[in-house]
Enzyme design. Sequence first.
Site, mmCIF file in Angstrom:
data_model
loop_
_atom_site.group_PDB
_atom_site.id
_atom_site.type_symbol
_atom_site.label_atom_id
_atom_site.label_comp_id
_atom_site.label_asym_id
_atom_site.label_seq_id
_atom_site.Cartn_x
_atom_site.Cartn_y
_atom_site.Cartn_z
ATOM 1 N N GLU A 26 0.754 -1.320 0.217
ATOM 2 C CA GLU A 26 0.005 0.172 -0.068
ATOM 3 C C GLU A 26 0.762 1.214 -0.090
ATOM 4 O O GLU A 26 0.509 2.271 -0.437
ATOM 5 C CB GLU A 26 -0.898 0.025 1.185
ATOM 6 C CG GLU A 26 -1.931 -1.089 1.038
ATOM 7 C CD GLU A 26 -3.049 -1.044 0.091
ATOM 8 O OE1 GLU A 26 -3.400 0.209 -0.136
ATOM 9 O OE2 GLU A 26 -3.528 -1.930 -0.452
ATOM 10 N N SER A 59 -48.133 -32.257 40.167
ATOM 11 C CA SER A 59 -47.738 -32.432 41.568
ATOM 12 C C SER A 59 -46.320 -31.739 42.040
ATOM 13 O O SER A 59 -45.835 -31.713 43.207
ATOM 14 C CB SER A 59 -47.333 -33.894 41.721
ATOM 15 O OG SER A 59 -48.644 -34.716 41.633
#
Length: 808
Positions: free
Chosen positions: A90, A466
Amino acid sequence: MRIFHKIFKWLSVLTAAGLVALLIATAGIYYYFAPQLPDVETLREVRFQTPLRVYSADHKLIAEFGEKRRTPIDYDEIPEDFVHALQAAEDSRFFEHIGIDIIGLFRAAFQLASTGQIQSGGSTITMQVAKNFFLTRERTFSRKFMEILLALRIEQELSKEEILELYINKIYLGHRAYGIQAASTVYYGQSIKDLSLAQLAMIAGLPKAPSAYNPLSNPKRALERRDWILGRMLSLGYIDQTRYQEAVAQPVTASYHGSDIELQAPYIAEMVRAELYEQYGEDLYTEGLSVITTIDSQLQESAASALRNGLIAYSERHGYHGPEHQYDTSALPKAEQLKLLDKTAVFGGLIPALVTQVGSDSATLLSKEAGEIQLSWDGMRWASPYKSVNYAGPEPKKPADILSVGDLVRVINTSDGWKLSQIPKVQGAIIALDPNNGGIKALSGGFSFALNKFNRAIQAYRQPGSNIKPFLYTAALEYGFTPASIINDAPVVFHDVSLESNWRPENDNGTFGGPTRLREALYRSRNLVSIRLMRSLGIDKARDFILRFGFSPERLPQNLSLALGSADATPMQVVTGYASFANGGFKIAPYLIARLESAEGDTLFEASPLKACPQCRYAAADSNDDSSEERPGPVVQYSDTEGAAPRIITPESAFLIYNVMQDVINRGTGRRALVLNRSDLAGKTGTTNDQKDAWFSGFNRTLVATAWVGFDQPAPLGRREYGSSAALPIWIDFMRDALKDTPESAPSAPEGVISALIDPATGKLAYPGQTDAIREYFRSEQLPTDHAQSPEEKLAPPTTEQIFGLGG
């Protein structure tokens, strides 16, 4: 000569005038654009958009939420080889220039003048930082000029290292990866510091065109760019010939790596996301927050596995539903057969596979995940054809009775090899809490989150059956009953206006036990005893007592059916209520988020849950209120100790109900849990009318867990499917792992509770020498004072005093 002198003079004048004009123009442009330039100083405080990350308590990654995968790193963490690769690709003079590359700019200007378009920007890394953070991507002169001015300013305000750090963390590198650390994870599954020179050069080639030079979608072009970068590194002196030759000889090794999820807990992840979204909104996905949950990774894995295995086992007990699809594969090559599997996902560990051959004692299948699979007869012989939840068809005799070529089926890899399976139609949930502070240790809300995202652990309101009885029995203990109290287990008919008709409740097995001790009634889950208990206490009084455990008032009926669990409750509410039995009588609140951290690691929130505190001193908040005796149930007590949870059961009752519920496992409906070989476990099964819901909730002093099984649209589970057969095995499998290294922790009797030998038939004190006497616990003031009659006393004729009532 004079002519040349005049020409030179005029050229000098024109050049000077041109320079002056250029300077004036430049100054004019600068003063025109300068006010529009953003403040470069903001780059020092830039906040990168990073995803929300959710972790277990032991810091295993559970989930990431956010479109951008980014893990910012500091300049010191960037490998030197990558810096050089990036320069080669770059901006080779990055550490020397002032933010702009004059030669590159002249080249860009020439292209603009000759073509009317900017073809190569001549951009330095600094200029790209200016563009990425402040500007649009339009290719115009004005935007380019602002980019140049910003680059110059950035170079004045920031160091080269700061500029490069901003760049490598900001750039997009394909496949949702922003920044080099994320790209390293996505393409190589490793940290950037662990990559080879060739791999670093590959990533350095991505900023120019993340799609065109992507090693996954365009490996050939990516390889060409990588090698060009390596050549540039060689020519610039960053690497020597040997390293260059070694690097270019490396093949493309990139492959897609999704988020590095270490713990599969999608229901947990969604609970965290939903809770935090209410506070942060869309910023939640970009602020880089980290959530540390209360989840124990090992317990979570055990819970999810236990639930899946339990639901698969239920599914197999009721028969094979057949293939998910049938294809004509007779003329299809292997590659085309694999394509048929492309749209069929793995759910709950069940792998889709295509039957390619059926033999006399085995079958051959093809899957994307495992390739070719050999399925033995033992791995499929369970598959009797499904008829109904109550009946399965005849047992198969050979593989052809089950499978055909072209069947799309599910298989699972077990310790005994590959096994035919199927996606269960039944669903379930399991939750485990720390009963002492409410921390959620494990949670699974269904068979597969990918299949169905409905979280039954917190969203499914079902009848507990229950499973609600221990709350009623605790109320009875608080109101003067003892574990030895006798209640008649006999038929009864009620006419209750709220029930709209006569009600004839029955026990599950259709039998009646007559006079029954409270302890035995609970561990045998006798419905008629529960109803008589509630009737004795009073419906409103019992209901208000049950509500203190955290149930929703609007979902608890105000009639006697509440005694049998006709309420609606989520598994989370049930397990939270059971935590009070486990922790000695304190009301805790479940919580999931232990800590919330910012992207910088600062603590934004830390949980401070109320904790069970047996050693704290408690007093009723309204103990001076003379009307307190009229209130339902004993008054809730609060401690003045900071962080102490309120006490909702007295220490005596808390011990007694724990002890009674231990007998559910030792001799009652939860006997299967004896396989765990622990003496500190207590719990209760639960099965609703028509067996539409199956539950088991159980605990010791360090962990409480609830398992539920049922259909999303309530329907009977089928014959012999109760809490003890459908839900309890899931709880056992989980607790086997969860408690394997945990010492036993049964509570000891508190001060004020004593034990005595009693007659099991009457609940009275045992007579001297009684061989069938059992030990029972009582509050000291409730210890029976009379003894049961011995056989001799029962047979002896009455005395004169007894006949005439003499002798006091």
